[in-house]
Write an enzyme that holds these catalytic residues in place. Structure first.
Site, PDB file in Angstrom:
ATOM      1  CG  ASN A 161      52.037 -37.731  46.031  1.00 39.06           C
ATOM      2  OD1 ASN A 161      50.990 -38.573  45.617  1.00 39.06           O
ATOM      3  ND2 ASN A 161      53.151 -38.506  46.285  1.00 39.06           N
ATOM      4  N   GLY A 237      48.348 -44.422  48.196  1.00 39.27           N
ATOM      5  CA  GLY A 237      47.922 -43.136  49.023  1.00 39.27           C
ATOM      6  C   GLY A 237      48.402 -43.763  50.574  1.00 39.27           C
ATOM      7  CB  THR A 239      49.597 -47.062  56.122  1.00 38.29           C
ATOM      8  OG1 THR A 239      50.765 -46.894  54.934  1.00 38.29           O
ATOM      9  CG2 THR A 239      49.404 -48.292  56.615  1.00 38.29           C
ATOM     10  CB  ALA A 240      45.209 -44.887  57.898  1.00 35.48           C
ATOM     11  CB  THR A 241      43.459 -44.900  52.787  1.00 37.44           C
ATOM     12  OG1 THR A 241      43.153 -43.493  53.506  1.00 37.44           O
ATOM     13  CG2 THR A 241      42.075 -45.140  51.763  1.00 37.44           C
ATOM     14  CD  GLU A 259      53.360 -46.620  46.253  1.00 37.69           C
ATOM     15  OE1 GLU A 259      53.602 -46.234  47.395  1.00 37.69           O
ATOM     16  OE2 GLU A 259      53.492 -45.520  45.516  1.00 37.69           O
ATOM     17  CB  CYS A 293      55.245 -42.670  48.238  1.00 38.26           C
ATOM     18  SG  CYS A 293      55.741 -43.257  46.537  1.00 38.26           S
ATOM     19  CD  GLU A 476      51.845 -48.832  40.789  1.00 37.79           C
ATOM     20  OE1 GLU A 476      50.425 -48.723  40.920  1.00 37.79           O
ATOM     21  OE2 GLU A 476      52.621 -48.112  41.122  1.00 37.79           O
TER      22      GLU A 476
END
Length: 496
Positions: A161, A237, A239-241, A259, A293, A476
């Site tokens: 993104n 990226g 949440t599933a990853t 993140e 995000c 971060e």
């Protein structure tokens, strides 16, 4: 290797190469990368895997001893050179970022590339202002002090993104403290990262300090996460990853910064200043096609103000121009892919099935998009506002990551806090009120990593940023990033 100028890329697919050990390495096989605004293949991306990661690890390990032994000042000078060259080519990079990602060129010129330059310059100087801890224990006659030591080879996985913006947010602090790295940009937006490699080579960055391996996440990313000689992983990226990275890296006790997704709420009280609130609510919902995000996707408006807010919000949303990213008047460009467009539109259908009312945009009575013939196959979608949804509906619970925002009324402060917190995510939120007491109370009770009051989308690299719950692990910023990419060592010395 010299990157072909953007104006020469119109009739041929650009062939991206991996960058390992300071050299560009042609790939054996490639993936198609599409221009989101036209739906046409415009670049060929290396279909890399474990073999390329092993080669990159070897290169990064070889570069680590000499790079980590350089002074912070010298490492900072390298970052400044990269930033200077990148800035001199700002327009070129912005046009490429727009073509690769679908965002308006104007947005890339104003935000993405300037922020990438800022990231590099910020950490080039931040590393020179870190302080170690020390204590004296008179009872034992000892002096204790700490050192911050680079860890080794870091794996940096960045999203599609905000491609260069978020990649440099990882590269900057990682190499500033003395690590070397292997970067894995998204396979859908790899071109600006490839061009950055040319900039780094031109700036004289030593070979192997930054390596770039392109390809699918399940091949390149998975190989990075499982590799025993990559002790640090920074990922931005979904949440599933993120969950997969946690489980895949557990056996090697890797240090992780994740993140992840968000379902961010804006809470608008009756006393909010609508002249400030409406423009920011629109911007935070639909900038970058809503593919951010920190985008607002749930708007809670106190019931007295709700009718007026909704009227003005819909009116402002309808004024947004969806169109070719190259046009200066375009506000909303193309979504990243055909599949993602179908997913986002699918959420609008789900909202209708769950009783939602489409106030404007997709599936509404508004006029259909009018696009030039050259962009009819692009992945465009009108900004969409949905009302009349329950908090338990999928569109109020799940991350859509597109130009879709849900607006609902609330009555009391206590009620809206509970409702805003009633999701699995906890990245950020905004509060709109002229009562600072209300602002502070609500901000303290919201289960998120960042809260904006009467503003939004503002990042200060001196301040920690990250989420809680399913929105991630770690933060971060100047302090937090430099801590993440180093390990503290305590040294105790007898004074007598």
């Amino acid at each position: 290797m010299e990157v072909v100028a953007a104006k020469k890329m119109k009739t041929m697919a650009l062939e991206v190469q991996n960058f390992i050990g300071g050299e560009f390495i042609p790939a054996k096989t490639h993936l198609d990368s599409f221009n989101p605004a036209t739906g046409e293949v415009w670049a060929k991306i290396p279909d890399s895997g474990k073999e390329e990661i092993d080669l990159a690890v070897k290169s990064a390990k070889q570069a680590f001893p000499s790079w980590s032994s350089l002074s912070p000042e010298v490492r900072g000078q390298h970052l400044h050179k990269i930033a200077d060259i990148l800035e001199s080519r700002l327009d070129e990079f912005a046009e490429i970022e727009s073509r690769d990602q679908g965002k308006p060129v104007g947005l890339a010129k104003k935000v993405d590339i300037p922020r990438a330059v800022q990231n590099l310059r910020f950490f080039a100087t931040a590393i020179q202002h870190t302080l170690n801890d020390s204590t004296v224990q008179s009872k034992f006659g000892v002096f204790n002090y700490t050192t911050k030591n680079p860890i080794g080879v870091a794996g940096l996985i960045s999203p599609w993104n905000l491609p260069l913006y978020l990649l440099t947010l990882k590269i900057g602090p990682c190499i500033a403290v003395g690590n070397t790295c292997i970067c894995k940009p998204s396979e859908m937006t790899s071109v600006s990262a490839w061009m950055l490699c040319e900039v780094m080579k031109q700036a004289g960055l030593p070979p192997g300090v930054v390596n770039m391996v392109f390809g699918y996440g399940h091949k390149v990313g998975q190989s990075m996460v499982e590799h025993p000689e990559i002790p640090v992983i920074s990922f931005t990226g979904g949440t599933a990853t993120g969950k997969k990275i946690i489980s895949s890296s557990a056996a090697n006790f890797k240090k992780l910064s994740l993140e992840l997704g968000g379902k961010n709420a804006a809470i608008i009280f009756d006393d909010a200043d609508l002249e400030q609130c409406i423009p920011m609510a629109v911007r935070s919902s639909f900038t970058n096609q809503g593919e951010v995000c920190i985008a607002t996707s749930r708007i809670f408006v106190q019931e007295k103000l709700y009718p007026r807010f909704l009227e003005l919000f819909i009116e402002a949303t309808r004024k947004l121009k969806v169109g070719p990213p190259t046009e200066s008047t375009t506000d909303v460009g193309a979504l990243i892919s055909k599949e993602h467009l179908a997913k986002v539109k699918g959420y609008v259908d789900i909202a209708i099935e769950e009783g939602g009312r489409i106030e404007c945009g997709e599936r509404s009575q508004d006029e259909e998009l009018s696009l030039p013939e050259s962009h009819r196959n692009g992945y465009f979608m009108r900004p969409t506002v949905i009302t009349n949804l329950k908090d338990t509906s999928r569109c109020m619970q799940e991350e859509i990551f597109g130009p879709v925002t849900c607006v609902v009324p609330f009555q009391t402060e206590e009620e809206v806090i509970e409702r805003a917190n009633g999701v699995q995510f906890g990245l950020c939120a905004s509060v709109w009120t002229t009562d600072l007491g209300t602002a502070h109370r609500v901000a303290h009770k919201l289960e998120v990593g960042a809260v904006w009051t009467n503003c939004g989308l503002i990042r200060d690299l001196n301040m920690p940023f990250g989420g809680i719950k399913a929105s991630g692990i770690g933060r971060e910023s100047a302090k937090e990033s430099l801590n993440f990419y180093t390990e503290d060592k305590t040294i105790c010395i007898k004074m007598t």
